[in-house]
Design a protein around this motif. Structure first.
Motif, PDB file in Angstrom:
ATOM      1  N   ALA A 151       0.837  -1.213   0.000  1.00 19.90           N
ATOM      2  CA  ALA A 151       0.000   0.000   0.000  1.00 19.90           C
ATOM      3  C   ALA A 151       0.865   1.252   0.000  1.00 19.90           C
ATOM      4  N   ARG A 199       3.909   1.453  -1.103  1.00 22.61           N
ATOM      5  CA  ARG A 199       4.596   1.533  -2.402  1.00 22.61           C
ATOM      6  C   ARG A 199       3.663   2.099  -3.472  1.00 22.61           C
ATOM      7  N   LEU A 200       2.390   1.716  -3.417  1.00 18.93           N
ATOM      8  CA  LEU A 200       1.400   2.236  -4.356  1.00 18.93           C
ATOM      9  C   LEU A 200       1.218   3.743  -4.169  1.00 18.93           C
ATOM     10  N   ALA A 201       1.094   4.171  -2.906  1.00 20.21           N
ATOM     11  CA  ALA A 201       0.939   5.603  -2.619  1.00 20.21           C
ATOM     12  C   ALA A 201       2.169   6.376  -3.088  1.00 20.21           C
ATOM     13  N   GLU A 202       3.343   5.802  -2.851  1.00 18.85           N
ATOM     14  CA  GLU A 202       4.579   6.461  -3.288  1.00 18.85           C
ATOM     15  C   GLU A 202       4.604   6.594  -4.805  1.00 18.85           C
ATOM     16  N   GLY A 203       4.244   5.512  -5.501  1.00 21.85           N
ATOM     17  CA  GLY A 203       4.263   5.545  -6.958  1.00 21.85           C
ATOM     18  C   GLY A 203       3.302   6.569  -7.529  1.00 21.85           C
ATOM     19  N   MET A 204       2.115   6.664  -6.956  1.00 15.04           N
ATOM     20  CA  MET A 204       1.134   7.640  -7.433  1.00 15.04           C
ATOM     21  C   MET A 204       1.629   9.069  -7.195  1.00 15.04           C
ATOM     22  N   THR A 207       4.635   9.836  -9.584  1.00 15.57           N
ATOM     23  CA  THR A 207       4.196  10.068 -10.959  1.00 15.57           C
ATOM     24  C   THR A 207       3.506  11.424 -11.098  1.00 15.57           C
TER      25      THR A 207
END
Length: 212
Positions: free
Chosen positions: A1, A3-8, A11
């Motif tokens: 979760a 990692r997903l927040a970081e990626g968003m 980007t």
């Protein structure tokens, strides 16, 4: 979760950053400015990779993640202050429904070619950078810090390539020429850099060329 927040977040900031810089610069300086800005990733990755390699044995990966989150929040304050006026700045309005405009942009050959070029580059670059510390450890018996330092060196060369490209663009070198040179250089290195029996010095030089 996380990692997903970081990626968003990463980007979103990357896309918005280029737009903000492009709007802030004069047309004559835009290419050079965006070229210099493109070095944020190799500089940032190289610096944080070295810091992480030093901190991981002492505090573990969770503390390093917390540190990066805190640094991001602190840095968000001056960035927000710098772009505060952007929200009220006038913008050209798209003609027609958003869905139609989006589709028209999507099928243009220019953006599609840019996407394909960037996908090929990202696959090569991130693939090499992600596994470089592991490769150094498994094939050379290098310690984590040594492998990370090698990765940081390659990333610094990548930053140098980005800055050099911005200077070349400002002097009139065509974008396609730089893309072709970069693609051919990375391919040439890919074909030989991981061959068994290659001397360490030669491998380091080839990796630096890869980054550049």
């Amino acid at each position: 979760a996380a990692r997903l927040a970081e990626g968003m977040g990463f980007t979103a900031c990357t896309v918005a950053g280029g737009v903000v810089i492009a709007r802030a610069m004069k047309v004559a300086d835009r290419r050079r400015a965006l070229g210099f800005w493109g070095s944020y990733m190799p500089f940032g990755f190289a610096g944080m990779a070295l810091v992480s390699a030093l901190l991981l044995p002492l505090v573990g990966w969770r503390a390093v993640w917390v540190l990066t989150a805190v640094l991001t929040l602190l840095w968000a304050v001056p960035v927000w202050r710098a772009v505060e006026g952007e929200a009220g700045a006038p913008r050209p309005r798209a003609e027609g429904p958003r869905a139609r405009v989006f589709w028209q942009n999507l099928v243009q050959p220019g953006p599609l070619l840019v996407a394909v070029c960037f996908a090929c580059y990202t696959t090569q670059h991130i693939g090499m950078m992600t596994w470089l510390p592991s490769i150094a450890g498994e094939t050379r018996g290098s310690a984590l810090l040594t492998g990370t330092a090698l990765t940081a060196l390659v990333l610094m060369c990548n930053a140098t390539g980005s800055i050099s490209s911005s200077v070349a663009l400002a002097r009139g070198v065509p974008i396609w020429g730089l893309l072709a040179l970069g693609a051919a250089g990375m391919l040439a290195v890919d074909l030989v850099v991981l061959r068994p029996g290659l001397a360490l010095g030669a491998q380091v030089v080839l990796l630096m060329v890869f980054g550049l």
